[in-house]
Design an enzyme around this catalytic site. Structure first.
Site, PDB file in Angstrom:
ATOM      1  N   GLN A  26       0.843  -1.210   0.000  1.00 17.82           N
ATOM      2  CA  GLN A  26       0.000   0.000   0.000  1.00 17.82           C
ATOM      3  C   GLN A  26       0.875   1.256   0.000  1.00 17.82           C
ATOM      4  O   GLN A  26       2.099   1.183   0.128  1.00 17.82           O
ATOM      5  CB  GLN A  26      -0.932   0.017   1.212  1.00 17.82           C
ATOM      6  CG  GLN A  26      -0.243   0.177   2.553  1.00 17.82           C
ATOM      7  CD  GLN A  26      -1.231   0.254   3.717  1.00 17.82           C
ATOM      8  OE1 GLN A  26      -2.246  -0.425   3.728  1.00 17.82           O
ATOM      9  NE2 GLN A  26      -0.920   1.084   4.706  1.00 17.82           N
ATOM     10  N   GLY A  27       0.227   2.400  -0.161  1.00 14.17           N
ATOM     11  CA  GLY A  27       0.925   3.678  -0.048  1.00 14.17           C
ATOM     12  C   GLY A  27       1.978   3.890  -1.119  1.00 14.17           C
ATOM     13  O   GLY A  27       1.816   3.497  -2.280  1.00 14.17           O
ATOM     14  N   ASP A  47       6.148  -7.436   0.854  1.00 13.70           N
ATOM     15  CA  ASP A  47       5.470  -6.807   1.997  1.00 13.70           C
ATOM     16  C   ASP A  47       5.168  -7.910   3.006  1.00 13.70           C
ATOM     17  O   ASP A  47       5.187  -9.098   2.668  1.00 13.70           O
ATOM     18  CB  ASP A  47       4.164  -6.129   1.555  1.00 13.70           C
ATOM     19  CG  ASP A  47       3.654  -5.090   2.542  1.00 13.70           C
ATOM     20  OD1 ASP A  47       3.769  -3.886   2.264  1.00 13.70           O
ATOM     21  OD2 ASP A  47       3.140  -5.484   3.617  1.00 13.70           O
ATOM     22  N   ARG A 154       7.691  13.940  16.367  1.00 15.41           N
ATOM     23  CA  ARG A 154       8.255  12.927  15.475  1.00 15.41           C
ATOM     24  C   ARG A 154       9.646  12.517  15.972  1.00 15.41           C
ATOM     25  O   ARG A 154      10.565  12.332  15.178  1.00 15.41           O
ATOM     26  CB  ARG A 154       8.347  13.467  14.024  1.00 15.41           C
ATOM     27  CG  ARG A 154       6.998  13.646  13.332  1.00 15.41           C
ATOM     28  CD  ARG A 154       6.365  12.312  12.985  1.00 15.41           C
ATOM     29  NE  ARG A 154       5.030  12.459  12.405  1.00 15.41           N
ATOM     30  CZ  ARG A 154       3.900  12.418  13.107  1.00 15.41           C
ATOM     31  NH1 ARG A 154       3.920  12.256  14.438  1.00 15.41           N
ATOM     32  NH2 ARG A 154       2.730  12.533  12.512  1.00 15.41           N
ATOM     33  N   TYR A 157      10.846   8.849  15.037  1.00 13.42           N
ATOM     34  CA  TYR A 157      10.702   8.781  13.571  1.00 13.42           C
ATOM     35  C   TYR A 157      11.809   9.610  12.898  1.00 13.42           C
ATOM     36  O   TYR A 157      12.519   9.114  12.018  1.00 13.42           O
ATOM     37  CB  TYR A 157       9.319   9.311  13.170  1.00 13.42           C
ATOM     38  CG  TYR A 157       9.065   9.267  11.683  1.00 13.42           C
ATOM     39  CD1 TYR A 157       8.850   8.054  11.034  1.00 13.42           C
ATOM     40  CD2 TYR A 157       9.035  10.429  10.909  1.00 13.42           C
ATOM     41  CE1 TYR A 157       8.613   8.001   9.667  1.00 13.42           C
ATOM     42  CE2 TYR A 157       8.795  10.379   9.550  1.00 13.42           C
ATOM     43  CZ  TYR A 157       8.579   9.165   8.932  1.00 13.42           C
ATOM     44  OH  TYR A 157       8.358   9.115   7.582  1.00 13.42           O
ATOM     45  N   LYS A 161      14.894   8.498  10.429  1.00 15.90           N
ATOM     46  CA  LYS A 161      14.988   8.996   9.048  1.00 15.90           C
ATOM     47  C   LYS A 161      16.286   9.790   8.819  1.00 15.90           C
ATOM     48  O   LYS A 161      16.797   9.842   7.702  1.00 15.90           O
ATOM     49  CB  LYS A 161      13.753   9.821   8.689  1.00 15.90           C
ATOM     50  CG  LYS A 161      12.458   9.002   8.638  1.00 15.90           C
ATOM     51  CD  LYS A 161      12.519   7.846   7.634  1.00 15.90           C
ATOM     52  CE  LYS A 161      11.195   7.124   7.470  1.00 15.90           C
ATOM     53  NZ  LYS A 161      11.267   5.982   6.560  1.00 15.90           N
ATOM     54  N   THR A 192      -1.495   8.647   2.205  1.00 20.46           N
ATOM     55  CA  THR A 192      -1.438   7.176   2.113  1.00 20.46           C
ATOM     56  C   THR A 192      -2.369   6.597   3.185  1.00 20.46           C
ATOM     57  O   THR A 192      -2.784   7.327   4.104  1.00 20.46           O
ATOM     58  CB  THR A 192       0.001   6.667   2.370  1.00 20.46           C
ATOM     59  OG1 THR A 192       0.354   6.983   3.726  1.00 20.46           O
ATOM     60  CG2 THR A 192       1.013   7.275   1.422  1.00 20.46           C
ATOM     61  N   PRO A 193      -2.664   5.312   3.116  1.00 21.17           N
ATOM     62  CA  PRO A 193      -3.530   4.710   4.156  1.00 21.17           C
ATOM     63  C   PRO A 193      -3.019   4.967   5.569  1.00 21.17           C
ATOM     64  O   PRO A 193      -3.802   5.238   6.482  1.00 21.17           O
ATOM     65  CB  PRO A 193      -3.494   3.225   3.808  1.00 21.17           C
ATOM     66  CG  PRO A 193      -3.277   3.197   2.337  1.00 21.17           C
ATOM     67  CD  PRO A 193      -2.370   4.351   2.032  1.00 21.17           C
ATOM     68  N   SER A 194      -1.700   4.927   5.758  1.00 24.98           N
ATOM     69  CA  SER A 194      -1.205   5.115   7.130  1.00 24.98           C
ATOM     70  C   SER A 194      -1.372   6.560   7.594  1.00 24.98           C
ATOM     71  O   SER A 194      -1.572   6.803   8.789  1.00 24.98           O
ATOM     72  CB  SER A 194       0.244   4.660   7.273  1.00 24.98           C
ATOM     73  OG  SER A 194       1.112   5.553   6.640  1.00 24.98           O
TER      74      SER A 194
HETATM   75  P1  NAD Z   1       2.084   2.835   4.762  1.00 22.80           P
HETATM   76  O1  NAD Z   1       2.524   3.118   6.152  1.00 22.80           O
HETATM   77  O2  NAD Z   1       0.687   3.205   4.361  1.00 22.80           O
HETATM   78  O3  NAD Z   1       2.334   1.301   4.442  1.00 22.80           O
HETATM   79  C1  NAD Z   1       3.426   0.661   4.975  1.00 22.80           C
HETATM   80  C2  NAD Z   1       3.539  -0.756   4.420  1.00 22.80           C
HETATM   81  O4  NAD Z   1       4.608  -1.359   5.131  1.00 22.80           O
HETATM   82  C3  NAD Z   1       2.292  -1.619   4.632  1.00 22.80           C
HETATM   83  O5  NAD Z   1       1.931  -2.244   3.417  1.00 22.80           O
HETATM   84  C4  NAD Z   1       2.766  -2.640   5.669  1.00 22.80           C
HETATM   85  O6  NAD Z   1       2.156  -3.919   5.527  1.00 22.80           O
HETATM   86  C5  NAD Z   1       4.267  -2.691   5.390  1.00 22.80           C
HETATM   87  N1  NAD Z   1       5.036  -3.200   6.519  1.00 22.80           N
HETATM   88  C6  NAD Z   1       4.875  -2.921   7.820  1.00 22.80           C
HETATM   89  N2  NAD Z   1       5.742  -3.618   8.569  1.00 22.80           N
HETATM   90  C7  NAD Z   1       6.490  -4.373   7.700  1.00 22.80           C
HETATM   91  C8  NAD Z   1       7.533  -5.314   7.854  1.00 22.80           C
HETATM   92  N3  NAD Z   1       8.001  -5.634   9.063  1.00 22.80           N
HETATM   93  N4  NAD Z   1       8.062  -5.878   6.737  1.00 22.80           N
HETATM   94  C9  NAD Z   1       7.588  -5.564   5.515  1.00 22.80           C
HETATM   95  N5  NAD Z   1       6.592  -4.676   5.299  1.00 22.80           N
HETATM   96  C10 NAD Z   1       6.038  -4.096   6.387  1.00 22.80           C
HETATM   97  O7  NAD Z   1       3.097   3.450   3.741  1.00 22.80           O
HETATM   98  P2  NAD Z   1       3.504   4.955   3.430  1.00 22.80           P
HETATM   99  O8  NAD Z   1       2.751   5.946   4.259  1.00 22.80           O
HETATM  100  O9  NAD Z   1       3.465   5.027   1.960  1.00 22.80           O
HETATM  101  O10 NAD Z   1       5.019   5.010   3.933  1.00 22.80           O
HETATM  102  C11 NAD Z   1       6.021   4.301   3.254  1.00 22.80           C
HETATM  103  C12 NAD Z   1       7.371   4.869   3.638  1.00 22.80           C
HETATM  104  O11 NAD Z   1       7.407   6.260   3.309  1.00 22.80           O
HETATM  105  C13 NAD Z   1       7.712   4.772   5.123  1.00 22.80           C
HETATM  106  O12 NAD Z   1       9.088   4.512   5.288  1.00 22.80           O
HETATM  107  C14 NAD Z   1       7.374   6.164   5.629  1.00 22.80           C
HETATM  108  O13 NAD Z   1       8.092   6.510   6.785  1.00 22.80           O
HETATM  109  C15 NAD Z   1       7.800   6.994   4.444  1.00 22.80           C
HETATM  110  N6  NAD Z   1       7.194   8.326   4.402  1.00 22.80           N
HETATM  111  C16 NAD Z   1       5.824   8.433   4.451  1.00 22.80           C
HETATM  112  C17 NAD Z   1       5.259   9.700   4.443  1.00 22.80           C
HETATM  113  C18 NAD Z   1       3.754   9.887   4.528  1.00 22.80           C
HETATM  114  O14 NAD Z   1       3.310  10.994   4.836  1.00 22.80           O
HETATM  115  N7  NAD Z   1       2.964   8.872   4.242  1.00 22.80           N
HETATM  116  C19 NAD Z   1       6.082  10.840   4.393  1.00 22.80           C
HETATM  117  C20 NAD Z   1       7.457  10.689   4.331  1.00 22.80           C
HETATM  118  C21 NAD Z   1       8.004   9.412   4.343  1.00 22.80           C
END
Ligand code: NAD
EC number: 1.1.1.-
Length: 255
Positions: A26-27, A47, A154, A157, A161, A192-194
């Site tokens: 996802q995401g 995943d 954060r 987090y 990062k 994204t979903p999260s």
């Molecule tokens: P998300 O949080 O919606 O999805 C995360 C995915 O990671 C899920 O499909 C989940 O099943 C998988 N996951 C969780 N634990 C796992 C594990 N142990 N092994 C394998 N997969 C696992 O995704 P997102 O919001 O798109 O975030 C993806 C990345 O982008 C992350 O590293 C996040 O920190 C980074 N990010 C997100 C944002 C944001 O605002 N969404 C901003 C900056 C950076």
């Protein structure tokens, strides 16, 4: 007239590349898997969420494999199954909400484990293949909430990062002469979903949504597809001269 037009074939920017990525169910990971495949890559999407991941199987060019990126044994076994890869995209990460005072040891360890130790394990397993090929491209998922910008609530987090940026620069430096490059992507808030879950988890979701939106000078969140397009560029040979960079994609948040 270009060759593509005269022959009727459409050249993808990632034709012939094998790309492995994590957290693809996802995401941003999912959007990147789809964008890579559209550009002609052979994508191995992984995943921990098997059922959601399998939805990607219907798209040409994508195969899926269940993988928990915190488990060294699983990663090493997976690496043994892969003959060669051109690009490794480490996406998996979790956003913990809170200051240091809200962050218990278990929260600290969980985020360190999933957000940064997983990248160490993945790269250690796959880099030897890239070195044997004398070429390879690693992309890591960071954030502007890192060493780039201080962001409220954060703490762990941002710590993880920032570590991703350090890891990225270190890899880029150590292996530049062996044909390896390594960059990281630093988005602001992405829809994204999260993100939706984080908003719903706040005591007042409407207030939380407005707070998140107000931080963005554009008045909107990035879409996962916008981040995926940057990832296509970083995965392609068009970015061959870019290495060691935290590439910011934040709609001007850090301005
Ligand atoms: P998300 O949080 O919606 O999805 C995360 C995915 O990671 C899920 O499909 C989940 O099943 C998988 N996951 C969780 N634990 C796992 C594990 N142990 N092994 C394998 N997969 C696992 O995704 P997102 O919001 O798109 O975030 C993806 C990345 O982008 C992350 O590293 C996040 O920190 C980074 N990010 C997100 C944002 C944001 O605002 N969404 C901003 C900056 C950076």
């Amino acid at each position: 007239m270009s060759l593509a037009l005269t022959t009727g074939s459409i050249m993808g920017r990632l034709d012939g590349k094998v790309i492995v990525l994590t957290a693809a169910a996802q995401g941003i990971g999912r959007a990147a898997a789809l964008a890579f495949a559209r550009e002609g890559a052979k994508v191995i999407a992984t995943d921990i969420n098997e059922s959601k991941l399998q939805e990607l199987e219907k798209y040409p060019g994508i195969q899926t494999r269940t993988l928990d990126v915190t488990k060294k044994k699983q990663i090493d076994q997976f690496a043994n199954e892969i003959e060669r890869l051109d690009v490794l995209f480490n996406v998996a990460g979790f956003v913990h909400h809170g200051t240091i005072l809200d962050c218990e040891e278990k929260d600290w360890d969980f985020s360190m484990n999933l957000n940064i130790r997983s990248m160490y394990l993945m790269i250690k397993a796959f880099l030897p293949k890239m070195l044997a090929q004398k070429s390879g491209n690693i992309i890591n998922m960071s954030s502007v909430a890192s060493s780039i910008k201080g962001v409220e609530n954060r703490c762990v987090y941002s710590t993880t990062k920032a570590a991703v940026i350090g890891l990225t620069k270190s890899l880029a430096t150590d292996f530049i002469q062996q044909g390896i490059r390594c960059n990281c992507v630093c988005p602001a808030t992405v829809d994204t979903p999260s993100l939706q879950e984080r908003i719903q988890a706040r005591p007042n979701p409407e207030e939380a949504l407005n707070y998140f939106l107000k931080r963005q000078k554009t008045g909107r969140f990035a879409t996962a597809e916008e981040i995926a397009l940057l990832c296509v560029y970083l995965a392609s040979d068009e970015s061959a001269y870019i290495t060691g960079n935290p590439v910011i994609i934040d709609g001007g948040w850090t301005l």
